[in-house]
Write an enzyme that holds these catalytic residues in place. Sequence first.
Site, mmCIF file in Angstrom:
data_model
loop_
_atom_site.group_PDB
_atom_site.id
_atom_site.type_symbol
_atom_site.label_atom_id
_atom_site.label_comp_id
_atom_site.label_asym_id
_atom_site.label_seq_id
_atom_site.Cartn_x
_atom_site.Cartn_y
_atom_site.Cartn_z
ATOM 1 N N ASN A 40 -17.407 -6.306 1.183
ATOM 2 C CA ASN A 40 -17.415 -7.486 0.344
ATOM 3 C C ASN A 40 -16.075 -8.207 0.501
ATOM 4 O OD1 ASN A 40 -18.013 -9.355 -1.775
ATOM 5 N ND2 ASN A 40 -19.309 -7.795 -2.727
ATOM 6 N N HIS A 84 6.534 3.983 3.526
ATOM 7 C CA HIS A 84 7.980 3.816 3.668
ATOM 8 C C HIS A 84 8.700 5.026 3.093
ATOM 9 C CE1 HIS A 84 7.458 -0.370 4.895
ATOM 10 N NE2 HIS A 84 6.468 -0.384 4.002
#
Length: 145
Positions: free
Chosen positions: A24, A54
């Site tokens: 969607n 990170h």
Amino acid sequence: MVLTAPVYFDHGDRVSFGNHFYANTGLTILDENYVTFGDNVFLGPHVSIFTAGHPIDADVRNLDLEYAKPVVIGNNVWMGGGVIINPGVSIGDDVVIASGSVVVKDVPSHVIIGGNPAHIIREITDSDRKLWQGQLNAYNEAIGS
């Protein structure tokens, strides 16, 4: 394969889709590493799949370093709207993920998961299959097919 716009990729060439895939609107895939979808996968609106992460240590992170881990999604998986899949996660077959869930670890097959962080709510059983087959039969009778 159906991708309802808008769709966002970092690269786009590191994503593979199985047969009978539907996403969607608002799918976001940060494909710094590979994302693999099995067959019969359906995604609600605004699903995000991240392969990039990170360092936790600020001094290292401030060097603009990142890592990337692949994401694998099995067959017959349905994700509700707003689901987030984090780097390195593998999702088994026949899994339903509740809307708004944040998936931070691997998911076994044949379960319903939800929450933040996502956890197993329950296994998908033969009773579920019987219930939904009954619903399908009732629907088909109601429309005369």
